[in-house]
Every structure is written in structure tokens, then in C-alpha cells.
Design an enzyme around this catalytic site. Structure first.
Site, PDB file in Angstrom:
ATOM      1  N   ASP A   1      -5.777  -2.913  -3.312  1.00  0.00           N
ATOM      2  CA  ASP A   1      -7.085  -3.530  -3.577  1.00  0.00           C
ATOM      3  C   ASP A   1      -6.995  -4.552  -4.695  1.00  0.00           C
ATOM      4  OD1 ASP A   1      -8.219  -1.993  -1.619  1.00  0.00           O
ATOM      5  OD2 ASP A   1      -9.126  -0.525  -2.981  1.00  0.00           O
TER       6      ASP A   1
ATOM      7  N   ASN B   1       0.828  -1.217   0.000  1.00  0.00           N
ATOM      8  CA  ASN B   1       0.000   0.000   0.000  1.00  0.00           C
ATOM      9  C   ASN B   1       0.853   1.254   0.000  1.00  0.00           C
ATOM     10  OD1 ASN B   1      -2.609  -1.083  -0.088  1.00  0.00           O
ATOM     11  ND2 ASN B   1      -2.649  -1.454   2.127  1.00  0.00           N
TER      12      ASN B   1
ATOM     13  N   GLU C   1      -5.986  -7.891   5.342  1.00  0.00           N
ATOM     14  CA  GLU C   1      -5.306  -8.770   4.394  1.00  0.00           C
ATOM     15  C   GLU C   1      -5.318 -10.225   4.860  1.00  0.00           C
ATOM     16  OE1 GLU C   1      -1.974  -6.883   6.953  1.00  0.00           O
ATOM     17  OE2 GLU C   1      -3.977  -6.387   6.223  1.00  0.00           O
TER      18      GLU C   1
END
Length: 356
Positions: free
Chosen positions: A252, A243, A278
Site C-alpha cells: 500500500d 506484497n 497496481e
């Protein structure tokens, strides 16, 4: 087609249902065709014996058909029912009781319930009146022979024509007045199914969500009869780094890819859920720990060897899994906890592995 547009033309009055008017028009057409066939099959003797009666009924049918474009629904409905009564009573003596003209009372009965806006008790009163007229008709005309000289074949053809017309009208009335309810019910069922799927599904990955996973685990616990069940929890390694490096949109995409790989690799019947963030939960029903380990290891290797393309970026990730076998002498919560502890051990010992 213009014929269809003409028949389905709406009523000029507000707050009146178009369905009733369209039904009445179709009923007039079917009745007209049946009347024509009856007259043709009976031969010229019927017209010569009752020219005024037959002409008047033909004319009334046509005139009343066109009044449906001018009159209110309730009046049009009453006129059709009255016309059907008159037509039946007039024509039973002409073609005889065996012609089945009296069966058109069924259509009047159906209109009392489907095409009427009266209160329920009035509909039942009207139905009772139809029954009374039917009984009176039997008393007056029951068993009467045809006044028109016809052969046996002609009598049977007239009977077939009338019963066919009645069946067609029943089918059409039932279809028209049940269609919207059926469509509405189907739409409601589909909408409820959609809501249920959305309530139980993680929108991003398409897997089940934590809520559905909790329900499934509870169901497993309540229904388990001793068969082997294995539970695994997997976590994407260094997902925060993905991220931070590539952005949350890329993160995503990674989650969606992991979900798709799980669906592809895991056997049919395996329960797959996004446990949170996650983390993913995998439940192997009717599968011991050794066999589950083989499946999880295959999944881990597939993810390790994959490259996820997001725009111009090529992202590679690995996953660590903790695996535990469910035992009937303990609950599912403790099994999940054990799998989670083994996941933690896998993270501590270098990641990208299955700890069992």
C-alpha cells in the site's frame, strides 16, 4: 461575557426556539437606545410636555424586556409588536412625521414572517393588517409637524437615529434567522462535495478511481474536436513479489508513493487515475504521443531511481507503460485497449520501459 450570557439565556419552556427570544431582547435594547437618543436630542421640552407618556414607554420597554425571561415566545413576540405599534403612534405627534417613527412598522412586518409559528396564510393576513395600520397611520399622522419645538438639525438627528435603529434591527433579524439556514446549506454543500470526491477518488493513492476515469474518457470522446490526446497505462513490475516479500501494508505504501510521484512529475491538467490494482491510467489532454512519451519516460526514470522506505525496509520498484495516441476517428475504449496491448508488449520484452 456576562452581558452576552444574560441576553442569550435560553427560554425556560420546552420546544421553543431560543433564536426568537434573543432577537426580541436585542430589538428591545436597540429601541430603548434609539428612544433615549430621540429624547436627549429633542431636549428637555419633550420631557416637560409629555412626562407621563415618555416615562410610561421607557418603563414598558424595560418591563417587557425582562418578561422575555418568563413568558412564552409567542406571547413575547405579540407584546413586542403591540409595544412597537403603541410607541410609534404615541411618538409620531411628539417628534413629527419626518422623524421616521412609522418605519418601525417594517420590524413588525418582519417578525410576522420570521418569528411567528403560524401557518403561511395567517402570516399573510397579519402582513395585510400591518399594511392596513400603516395606511391608517399615513391618513391620521401623514405630514404632521413636531409638537416639541426643535431646530432643523435636531429633526435631522432624530430622523437619522430612527432610520439607523430600523436598519440595525432589520440587519439583526435577517442575520439571526438566516444564519442557521446558511450554515446548514454550507455544511450540506461541503458534505456533498466530500461525497463526490470520495465517490470519484481512490482512497489509497488520492488519484481518481476507475469510475471517474470512465466518465472522463467518455467526456473526452464526446467533446474532442481533433486536438491531440495521449493515453497511457502503467503497471508496477513484480508488484505481487513486493506484497509477498514485505507484506500488503508495504504494498500500500508503494502504491501511495507512486501516486504522489505521478502528481509531482506530470504537468498540471494531466488526468491521473488508479485503473485497478497496481495499474494506473494517465491521460494527457492537448498532447501528442511524442510529448507524452517524454513525460512518461521522465516519470519512469523517477520511479526507477526512487527508494521507498517502509519501516526498516527500503523498497525499489519499476514500472512499465503502454502509450497510445487518441484519434478522433475511433473511440477512447479502443485507444485504452491499444495502450494496454503495448503495456503487455513492454512486460513481455523485459519490463521497466515505455512502449509507444
Amino acid at each position: 461575557m456576562w452581558i452576552r450570557d444574560f441576553i442569550t439565556k435560553d427560554t425556560p419552556f420546552e420546544n421553543e426556539k431560543k433564536t426568537v427570544i434573543v432577537v426580541l431582547r436585542i430589538l428591545y435594547i436597540i429601541s430603548f437606545i434609539a428612544f433615549c437618543i430621540d429624547t436627549i436630542v429633542a431636549g428637555p421640552g419633550a420631557i416637560m410636555m409629555y412626562p407621563l407618556k415618555i416615562f410610561a414607554l421607557f418603563s414598558a420597554n424595560v418591563v417587557l424586556f425582562f418578561t422575555t425571561y418568563r413568558l412564552r415566545t409567542r406571547i413575547s413576540n405579540l407584546l413586542f409588536m403591540f409595544y412597537t405599534f403603541v410607541w410609534t403612534i404615541f411618538m409620531i405627534p411628539v417628534y413629527g412625521w419626518s422623524a421616521g417613527m412609522q418605519n418601525y412598522y417594517i420590524i413588525i412586518l418582519m417578525l410576522c414572517f420570521f418569528a411567528s409559528y403560524s401557518k403561511a396564510y395567517r402570516k399573510f393576513i397579519n402582513a395585510g393588517l400591518v399594511l392596513l395600520f400603516r395606511i391608517v397611520t399615513i391618513g391620521v399622522f401623514g405630514g404632521i409637524k413636531s409638537l416639541v419645538v426643535t431646530e432643523v438639525v435636531q429633526d435631522k438627528l432624530i430622523q437619522i437615529t430612527n432610520i439607523s435603529a430600523v436598519f440595525l434591527e432589520i440587519i439583526f433579524i435577517s442575520y439571526m434567522f438566516s444564519r442557521k439556514d446558511t450554515e446548514a446549506e454550507n455544511k450540506l454543500m461541503k458534505y456533498n462535495d466530500k461525497l463526490l470526491r470520495e465517490a470519484n477518488t481512490d482512497k489509497l493513492t488520492g488519484l481518481f478511481n476507475r469510475r471517474r476515469a470512465d466518465e472522463y474518457l467518455k467526456a473526452v470522446e464526446n467533446s474532442n474536436d481533433g486536438e491531440a490526446i495521449s493515453i497511457a497505462i502503467g503497471d508496477i513490475d513484480f508488484f505481487k513479489k513486493v506484497n509477498d516479500t514485505y507484506g500488503h501494508d508495504a504494498g500500500d505504501e508503494v502504491l501511495k508513493y507512486i501516486g504522489s510521484v505521478m502528481k509531482e512529475i506530470c504537468r498540471e491538467g494531466t488526468f491521473l487515475a488508479r485503473w485497478g490494482g497496481e495499474e494506473f491510467l494517465i491521460v494527457f489532454p492537448d498532447c501528442n504521443g511524442d510529448n507524452a512519451y517524454i513525460a512518461i519516460e521522465r516519470l519512469r526514470e523517477e520511479i526507477e531511481n526512487s527508494v521507498i522506505t517502509v519501516g526498516d525496509e527500503r523498497i525499489s520498484v519499476t514500472m512499465t507503460f503502454g502509450l497510445a495516441e487518441y484519434s478522433f476517428n475511433r473511440n477512447s475504449e479502443s485507444t485504452v485497449k491499444e495502450a494496454d496491448e503495448k503495456l503487455y508488449l513492454g512486460k513481455q520484452s523485459g519490463r521497466n520501459r515505455v512502449v509507444y
